[in-house]
Design a protein around this motif. Structure first.
Motif, PDB file in Angstrom:
ATOM      1  N   MET A  12      44.789   8.521  24.854  1.00  0.00           N
ATOM      2  CA  MET A  12      43.618   8.708  25.704  1.00  0.00           C
ATOM      3  C   MET A  12      43.277  10.168  25.997  1.00  0.00           C
ATOM      4  SD  MET A  12      43.234   5.633  28.462  1.00  0.00           S
ATOM      5  CE  MET A  12      41.741   6.416  29.093  1.00  0.00           C
ATOM      6  N   PRO A  13      44.249  11.035  26.245  1.00  0.00           N
ATOM      7  CA  PRO A  13      43.878  12.436  26.519  1.00  0.00           C
ATOM      8  C   PRO A  13      43.090  13.079  25.383  1.00  0.00           C
ATOM      9  CG  PRO A  13      46.137  12.046  27.189  1.00  0.00           C
ATOM     10  CD  PRO A  13      45.704  10.820  26.433  1.00  0.00           C
ATOM     11  N   GLN A  14      43.352  12.680  24.145  1.00  0.00           N
ATOM     12  CA  GLN A  14      42.652  13.250  22.999  1.00  0.00           C
ATOM     13  C   GLN A  14      41.318  12.569  22.715  1.00  0.00           C
ATOM     14  OE1 GLN A  14      46.178  12.580  22.690  1.00  0.00           O
ATOM     15  NE2 GLN A  14      46.373  14.716  23.327  1.00  0.00           N
ATOM     16  N   GLU A  15      41.214  11.272  23.008  1.00  0.00           N
ATOM     17  CA  GLU A  15      40.041  10.516  22.580  1.00  0.00           C
ATOM     18  C   GLU A  15      39.055  10.200  23.695  1.00  0.00           C
ATOM     19  OE1 GLU A  15      41.058   7.078  20.293  1.00  0.00           O
ATOM     20  OE2 GLU A  15      42.059   8.250  18.732  1.00  0.00           O
ATOM     21  N   ARG A  16      39.434  10.364  24.937  1.00  0.00           N
ATOM     22  CA  ARG A  16      38.495  10.081  26.015  1.00  0.00           C
ATOM     23  C   ARG A  16      37.381  11.119  26.016  1.00  0.00           C
ATOM     24  NH1 ARG A  16      41.111   9.225  31.156  1.00  0.00           N
ATOM     25  NH2 ARG A  16      38.969   9.219  31.912  1.00  0.00           N
ATOM     26  N   THR A  17      36.245  10.757  26.556  1.00  0.00           N
ATOM     27  CA  THR A  17      35.091  11.655  26.545  1.00  0.00           C
ATOM     28  C   THR A  17      34.811  12.271  27.910  1.00  0.00           C
ATOM     29  OG1 THR A  17      33.558   9.817  26.977  1.00  0.00           O
ATOM     30  CG2 THR A  17      34.014  10.364  24.665  1.00  0.00           C
ATOM     31  N   HIS A  18      35.436  11.744  28.967  1.00  0.00           N
ATOM     32  CA  HIS A  18      35.208  12.260  30.313  1.00  0.00           C
ATOM     33  C   HIS A  18      36.540  12.468  31.027  1.00  0.00           C
ATOM     34  CE1 HIS A  18      31.170  10.918  29.431  1.00  0.00           C
ATOM     35  NE2 HIS A  18      30.718  11.388  30.580  1.00  0.00           N
ATOM     36  N   GLU A  19      36.682  13.612  31.676  1.00  0.00           N
ATOM     37  CA  GLU A  19      37.819  13.900  32.526  1.00  0.00           C
ATOM     38  C   GLU A  19      37.329  13.947  33.975  1.00  0.00           C
ATOM     39  OE1 GLU A  19      40.975  14.212  32.142  1.00  0.00           O
ATOM     40  OE2 GLU A  19      41.191  14.255  29.943  1.00  0.00           O
ATOM     41  N   HIS A  20      37.953  13.163  34.828  1.00  0.00           N
ATOM     42  CA  HIS A  20      37.521  13.097  36.226  1.00  0.00           C
ATOM     43  C   HIS A  20      38.498  13.846  37.129  1.00  0.00           C
ATOM     44  CE1 HIS A  20      34.691  10.161  34.791  1.00  0.00           C
ATOM     45  NE2 HIS A  20      35.659   9.386  34.374  1.00  0.00           N
ATOM     46  N   ALA A  21      37.971  14.493  38.114  1.00  0.00           N
ATOM     47  CA  ALA A  21      38.817  15.223  39.057  1.00  0.00           C
ATOM     48  C   ALA A  21      39.769  14.265  39.758  1.00  0.00           C
ATOM     49  CB  ALA A  21      37.942  15.935  40.086  1.00  0.00           C
ATOM     50  N   LYS A  22      41.018  14.674  39.900  1.00  0.00           N
ATOM     51  CA  LYS A  22      42.017  13.853  40.557  1.00  0.00           C
ATOM     52  C   LYS A  22      41.566  13.493  41.963  1.00  0.00           C
ATOM     53  CE  LYS A  22      46.283  12.158  40.658  1.00  0.00           C
ATOM     54  NZ  LYS A  22      46.744  11.105  39.733  1.00  0.00           N
ATOM     55  N   GLY A  23      41.553  12.199  42.257  1.00  0.00           N
ATOM     56  CA  GLY A  23      41.165  11.747  43.578  1.00  0.00           C
ATOM     57  C   GLY A  23      39.681  11.514  43.743  1.00  0.00           C
ATOM     58  N   SER A  24      38.876  11.825  42.722  1.00  0.00           N
ATOM     59  CA  SER A  24      37.440  11.549  42.785  1.00  0.00           C
ATOM     60  C   SER A  24      37.215  10.045  42.690  1.00  0.00           C
ATOM     61  CB  SER A  24      36.710  12.247  41.642  1.00  0.00           C
ATOM     62  OG  SER A  24      37.100  11.698  40.386  1.00  0.00           O
ATOM     63  N   GLU A  28      37.675   3.758  29.602  1.00  0.00           N
ATOM     64  CA  GLU A  28      37.458   4.881  30.521  1.00  0.00           C
ATOM     65  C   GLU A  28      36.166   4.694  31.301  1.00  0.00           C
ATOM     66  OE1 GLU A  28      36.603   8.712  28.833  1.00  0.00           O
ATOM     67  OE2 GLU A  28      35.421   7.881  27.184  1.00  0.00           O
ATOM     68  N   VAL A  29      36.136   5.232  32.499  1.00  0.00           N
ATOM     69  CA  VAL A  29      34.915   5.303  33.297  1.00  0.00           C
ATOM     70  C   VAL A  29      34.114   6.507  32.837  1.00  0.00           C
ATOM     71  CG1 VAL A  29      34.006   5.822  35.594  1.00  0.00           C
ATOM     72  CG2 VAL A  29      35.785   4.108  35.323  1.00  0.00           C
ATOM     73  N   ILE A  71      30.421  -0.866  44.179  1.00  0.00           N
ATOM     74  CA  ILE A  71      30.575   0.243  43.238  1.00  0.00           C
ATOM     75  C   ILE A  71      29.968  -0.133  41.894  1.00  0.00           C
ATOM     76  CG2 ILE A  71      32.185   1.836  42.145  1.00  0.00           C
ATOM     77  CD1 ILE A  71      34.235   1.056  44.278  1.00  0.00           C
ATOM     78  N   THR A  72      29.007   0.666  41.454  1.00  0.00           N
ATOM     79  CA  THR A  72      28.393   0.463  40.145  1.00  0.00           C
ATOM     80  C   THR A  72      28.832   1.596  39.235  1.00  0.00           C
ATOM     81  OG1 THR A  72      26.456  -0.543  41.194  1.00  0.00           O
ATOM     82  CG2 THR A  72      26.216   0.154  38.902  1.00  0.00           C
ATOM     83  N   PHE A  73      29.304   1.251  38.041  1.00  0.00           N
ATOM     84  CA  PHE A  73      29.827   2.289  37.152  1.00  0.00           C
ATOM     85  C   PHE A  73      29.604   1.935  35.683  1.00  0.00           C
ATOM     86  CE2 PHE A  73      33.133  -0.684  38.345  1.00  0.00           C
ATOM     87  CZ  PHE A  73      33.815  -0.981  37.178  1.00  0.00           C
ATOM     88  N   LYS A  74      29.483   2.975  34.882  1.00  0.00           N
ATOM     89  CA  LYS A  74      29.330   2.841  33.432  1.00  0.00           C
ATOM     90  C   LYS A  74      30.666   3.135  32.773  1.00  0.00           C
ATOM     91  CE  LYS A  74      26.579   4.614  29.531  1.00  0.00           C
ATOM     92  NZ  LYS A  74      25.523   5.591  29.131  1.00  0.00           N
ATOM     93  N   TRP A  75      30.976   2.403  31.693  1.00  0.00           N
ATOM     94  CA  TRP A  75      32.283   2.551  31.054  1.00  0.00           C
ATOM     95  C   TRP A  75      32.183   2.506  29.531  1.00  0.00           C
ATOM     96  CZ3 TRP A  75      32.825  -1.850  28.225  1.00  0.00           C
ATOM     97  CH2 TRP A  75      32.235  -3.017  28.705  1.00  0.00           C
ATOM     98  N   ARG A  76      33.276   2.911  28.900  1.00  0.00           N
ATOM     99  CA  ARG A  76      33.422   2.894  27.440  1.00  0.00           C
ATOM    100  C   ARG A  76      34.762   2.258  27.089  1.00  0.00           C
ATOM    101  NH1 ARG A  76      36.009   7.367  24.380  1.00  0.00           N
ATOM    102  NH2 ARG A  76      35.612   7.086  22.152  1.00  0.00           N
ATOM    103  N   HIS A  77      34.749   1.375  26.082  1.00  0.00           N
ATOM    104  CA  HIS A  77      35.933   0.674  25.590  1.00  0.00           C
ATOM    105  C   HIS A  77      36.023   0.963  24.097  1.00  0.00           C
ATOM    106  CE1 HIS A  77      39.119  -2.008  26.436  1.00  0.00           C
ATOM    107  NE2 HIS A  77      38.450  -3.064  26.863  1.00  0.00           N
ATOM    108  N   TRP A  78      37.187   1.383  23.592  1.00  0.00           N
ATOM    109  CA  TRP A  78      37.230   1.778  22.180  1.00  0.00           C
ATOM    110  C   TRP A  78      38.626   1.628  21.576  1.00  0.00           C
ATOM    111  CZ3 TRP A  78      38.213   5.182  26.022  1.00  0.00           C
ATOM    112  CH2 TRP A  78      39.212   6.128  25.829  1.00  0.00           C
ATOM    113  N   GLY A  79      38.657   1.594  20.237  1.00  0.00           N
ATOM    114  CA  GLY A  79      39.904   1.559  19.497  1.00  0.00           C
ATOM    115  C   GLY A  79      39.612   1.806  18.029  1.00  0.00           C
ATOM    116  N   THR A  80      40.661   1.847  17.213  1.00  0.00           N
ATOM    117  CA  THR A  80      40.512   2.064  15.775  1.00  0.00           C
ATOM    118  C   THR A  80      40.776   0.754  15.054  1.00  0.00           C
ATOM    119  OG1 THR A  80      41.203   4.362  15.945  1.00  0.00           O
ATOM    120  CG2 THR A  80      41.330   3.343  13.772  1.00  0.00           C
ATOM    121  N   PHE A  81      39.820   0.326  14.255  1.00  0.00           N
ATOM    122  CA  PHE A  81      39.883  -0.956  13.545  1.00  0.00           C
ATOM    123  C   PHE A  81      40.798  -0.799  12.326  1.00  0.00           C
ATOM    124  CE2 PHE A  81      37.130  -4.228  11.048  1.00  0.00           C
ATOM    125  CZ  PHE A  81      38.110  -5.188  11.212  1.00  0.00           C
ATOM    126  N   SER A  82      42.107  -0.910  12.562  1.00  0.00           N
ATOM    127  CA  SER A  82      43.081  -0.669  11.498  1.00  0.00           C
ATOM    128  C   SER A  82      43.900  -1.905  11.140  1.00  0.00           C
ATOM    129  CB  SER A  82      44.019   0.472  11.894  1.00  0.00           C
ATOM    130  OG  SER A  82      44.612   0.231  13.153  1.00  0.00           O
TER     131      SER A  82
END
Length: 217
Positions: free
Chosen positions: A43-55, A144-145, A155-166
């Motif tokens: 996840m640290p390499q492939e996520r697209t958003h980093e959120h501030a701790k505690g946000s 990820e959110v 709470i309304t939020f947008k998210w992304r779900h992903w993986g590699t089709f292997s």
């Protein structure tokens, strides 16, 4: 957020590791706690958003990850800490509501996908549904959110779900490509941020079409 404040938070707000570490006496489906090393590595390499701790975005992501872990791996909903179990309900795209017992018996994949040209929930059990996606996405299926649009208690939020089709998916050969889907969820929560109700809105046909080779990502 300092350590003292973090320790004051409920376990489900602290995150998956805290819930698993504090889960004495839990009835795990596989007899032992799940291992999330793939998430920690990838996840640290492939996520697209980093959120501030505690946000709020960071907290929402952690609570939903705990929810997914509990639904997938804890056999007894009375031991779920991410929701108010006897009140909880969820649905997808305005469809029928499902409660915690439905999730225990049918599984989150069957509840959240349902009937689809590329997947039939009525043909699958809790166990078989998980095996289908473990085989198709053996490197992990991550979440990820992206954005949070409104604060508690709704709470309304947008998210992304992903993986590699292997791996194979229902007779379709893997492509080695990343597959992903995006959606919006609306979660009603209690004062302690436990989930009371969650509605999801997303195109599950488009996502599964990627696995079936009929639609591009």
């Amino acid at each position: 957020m300092n350590n003292e404040k973090a320790e004051e938070q409920p376990l489900h707000v602290q995150g998956r590791d805290a819930v698993i570490a504090g889960a004495a006496g839990v009835r795990w489906r596989d007899g032992e706690p799940p291992d999330y090393h793939l998430s920690k590595e990838t996840m640290p390499q492939e996520r697209t958003h980093e959120h501030a701790k505690g946000s709020l975005a960071d907290i929402v992501e952690r609570v939903v990850q705990v929810f997914e872990m509990e639904v997938s791996h804890k056999k007894d909903p009375a031991q779920w800490v991410s929701m108010v179990t006897d009140q909880f309900r969820t649905r997808v795209n305005g469809g029928p509501w499902a409660n915690s017992q439905d999730l225990v018996e049918r599984g989150s994949y069957n509840i959240l996908i349902g009937e689809n040209p590329y997947y039939s929930a009525s043909d699958e059990t809790f166990e078989s549904s998980h095996q289908i996606f473990l085989k198709a996405l053996p490197g992990g299926f991550f979440w990820e959110v992206l954005e949070v649009y409104s604060p508690p208690p709704m709470i309304t939020f947008k998210w992304r779900h992903w993986g590699t089709f292997s791996g194979p998916y229902k007779g379709f050969d893997p492509t080695g490509e990343r597959v992903e889907m995006f959606g919006v969820s609306v979660a009603r929560v209690a004062d302690d941020l436990r989930l009371l109700e969650v509605e999801h809105f997303y195109d599950n046909t488009g996502f599964l079409g990627q696995l079936a080779g009929t639609r591009s990502a």
